[in-house]
Scaffold this active site. Structure first.
Site, PDB file in Angstrom:
ATOM      1  N   ALA A 167       0.771  -1.789   0.314  1.00 51.57           N
ATOM      2  CA  ALA A 167       0.049   0.840   0.197  1.00 51.57           C
ATOM      3  C   ALA A 167       0.854   0.606   0.194  1.00 51.57           C
ATOM      4  CB  ALA A 167      -0.955  -0.427   1.483  1.00 51.57           C
ATOM      5  N   GLY A 219      -0.221   1.360  -3.547  1.00 53.04           N
ATOM      6  CA  GLY A 219      -0.236   1.296  -4.416  1.00 53.04           C
ATOM      7  C   GLY A 219       1.071   1.576  -5.565  1.00 53.04           C
ATOM      8  N   ARG A 265      -4.943   0.044   4.381  1.00 54.85           N
ATOM      9  CA  ARG A 265      -4.445   0.237   3.538  1.00 54.85           C
ATOM     10  C   ARG A 265      -4.067  -0.348   2.242  1.00 54.85           C
ATOM     11  NH1 ARG A 265       0.090   3.333   4.270  1.00 54.85           N
ATOM     12  NH2 ARG A 265       1.846   1.839   3.362  1.00 54.85           N
ATOM     13  N   ASP A 272       9.681  -3.184  -0.350  1.00 53.57           N
ATOM     14  CA  ASP A 272       9.452  -2.079   0.491  1.00 53.57           C
ATOM     15  C   ASP A 272       9.389  -1.546   1.688  1.00 53.57           C
ATOM     16  OD1 ASP A 272      10.311   1.090  -0.436  1.00 53.57           O
ATOM     17  OD2 ASP A 272       8.156   1.509  -0.262  1.00 53.57           O
ATOM     18  N   CYS A 309      13.272   4.027   2.508  1.00 48.33           N
ATOM     19  CA  CYS A 309      13.265   5.497   2.248  1.00 48.33           C
ATOM     20  C   CYS A 309      14.009   6.532   3.170  1.00 48.33           C
ATOM     21  CB  CYS A 309      11.619   6.080   1.524  1.00 48.33           C
ATOM     22  SG  CYS A 309      10.920   6.564   3.049  1.00 48.33           S
TER      23      CYS A 309
END
Length: 454
Positions: free
Chosen positions: A117, A119, A144, A184, A237
């Site tokens: 999520a 997406g 989510r 991720d 990130c």
């Protein structure tokens, strides 16, 4: 930046960058004064990047390391564009486009996006599969995961399985099953401080020490689900070595059957911290993007000789006549096995492997719903189709005010068009937006109520 960066964070950045020649602490501080760059990524299931740039009426510049990505220079809200509602692009920060782009997905593969999520990366993986194989997209948060499902359906992805499950449960149901896995991972978000200063307060509450055990759990479960010879891309990130290279080093030591693979290069990429130079760091200022980290891992083909999870295929079931007649009018480009589950009709690709223990939000393509003896096509089916896939269409130009009225759910006067009665696919030019039912000169709006503009 209005929000002051924590002193202990700045000390960690100085330590991280003190021995680097390609990027200095001063470069990082200077980058915080740069303008924030926004981006969008083309939905190549529907349109080419070149055609999108011509049609979208937005100020776009190519992202040089992403073939289907653009910097969006427009001050207007591209999410309020009818082209967005037609599913032609996804709004995404340019560095965040990189992980899914650098996972080498092949057509026909079974691919897992473990933390999918909302997406952005899952929609890119769906484009890479191009309606083949199966994309399993998971998020442990049910709310989510609902946003994830909407974005995949907006893109017209059909070979999807959207789940809301714990990584441990998934690993127990899908051992050694996936050809490619994207992780991720949730992280401390240091790379987003410039773009979203609210992340600074989150970092103060839950920094790298909070996240790295979660990330190791995800890596371990990913390893368990990866087939021998498969590849897994881990990304964050954030800048913290604890969440990046130290986690990669940990999983490599836990499983000698894993090795680092090279990531398709770009001149602006920076290597990981020594000795893991095959990892990639994206540093702001050196590239026109926020911070990101990537590591591509490959599992040895002889890592595990046990057979993967046993496969149980769904059996095709006869459809109600009205559903069969409606679906028979469509020019299909994908082969589906149809099954009615309650009132709903689903199309499953041959590669779908269901597991009873898993909480699914969507499995395959929701074609529509039976209401008594009548079949009503779904919004997901409309978005999957091409403009020439259905025999009856209402094609409206971008400047036609009826486009906005349709997206708001209003009834349309089509007296200037010659149309057949019954279900029609409403299109922006040739790009489907949803369904309508024509009676005489009027179109009864069947655009999905949950997507309507206010």
């Amino acid at each position: 930046m209005k929000e002051r960066l924590p002193e202990n964070y700045l000390l960690e950045m100085k330590e991280l960058l003190k021995n680097r020649r390609d990027y200095r602490y001063e470069d990082y501080i200077k980058s915080l004064q740069d303008p924030v760059r926004s981006g969008l990524r083309t939905n190549t299931l529907k349109i080419s990047p070149q055609d999108l740039k011509k049609k979208a009426a937005l100020a776009l510049e190519p992202v040089p390391w992403i073939s289907d990505g653009f910097f969006c220079l427009d001050k207007e809200r591209p999410a309020r564009s009818p082209w967005y509602q037609a599913g032609l692009y996804y709004l995404q920060e340019p560095s965040a486009m990189t992980p899914a782009d650098r996972l080498p997905v092949g057509k026909g593969e079974n691919v897992l996006d473990l933390c999918a999520a909302p997406g952005g990366k899952a929609t890119k993986l769906a484009c890479a599969l191009n309606q083949t194989g199966m994309l399993y997209a998971n998020d442990i948060s049910n709310s989510r995961a609902k946003a994830l499902l909407k974005n995949l359906e907006l893109f017209g992805a059909a070979n999807i399985c959207v789940m809301s499950e714990s990584p441990a449960k998934l690993a127990s149901c899908y051992p050694r099953y996936f050809d490619k896995i994207l992780i991720d991972a949730p992280c401390s978000g240091e790379g987003m401080f410039h773009r979203d200063p609210h992340m600074i307060q989150d970092w103060k509450k839950r920094g790298p020490e909070y996240y790295y055990p979660i990330q190791r759990e995800l890596l371990q479960r990913g390893y368990e689900m990866l087939r021998p010879g498969g590849m897994m891309l881990y990304s964050t990130c954030t800048f913290s070595s604890k969440e990046n290279e130290e986690n990669v080093d940990w999983i490599l030591k836990q499983h000698p059957q894993l090795s680092l693979a090279d990531i398709r290069p770009y001149e602006g990429f920076s290597p990981g911290q020594p000795p893991l130079l095959s990892c990639v760091r994206i540093f702001p200022g050196k590239m026109p993007a926020e911070g990101h980290f990537l590591a591509l891992l490959k599992k040895s083909p002889d890592a595990d000789s046990r057979p993967p999870v046993t496969e149980h295929r769904r059996k095709e079931s006869p459809l109600p006549k009205d559903a069969e007649d409606f679906l028979g009018q469509i020019s299909w480009k994908t082969e589906f096995h149809w099954q009615q589950m309650g009132e709903q009709i689903y199309g499953f690709p041959d590669s779908f492997l269901p597991q009873k223990q898993i909480r699914y939000l969507r499995t395959g393509l929701l074609a529509g719903t039976m209401k008594r003896d009548r079949f009503e096509p779904s919004q997901a089916l409309a978005m999957y189709l091409k403009g020439d896939s259905f025999p009856r269409t209402v094609n409206l130009s971008p400047n036609d005010p009826r486009i906005i009225r349709y997206l708001k759910g209003e009834t349309l006067d089509l007296s200037d068009l010659r149309l057949e009665n019954g279900w029609n696919l409403v299109c922006l030019e040739t790009y489907p937006l949803g369904w309508g039912k024509v009676q005489g000169t009027m179109l009864k709006n069947k655009f999905y109520s949950g997507w309507r503009w206010q």
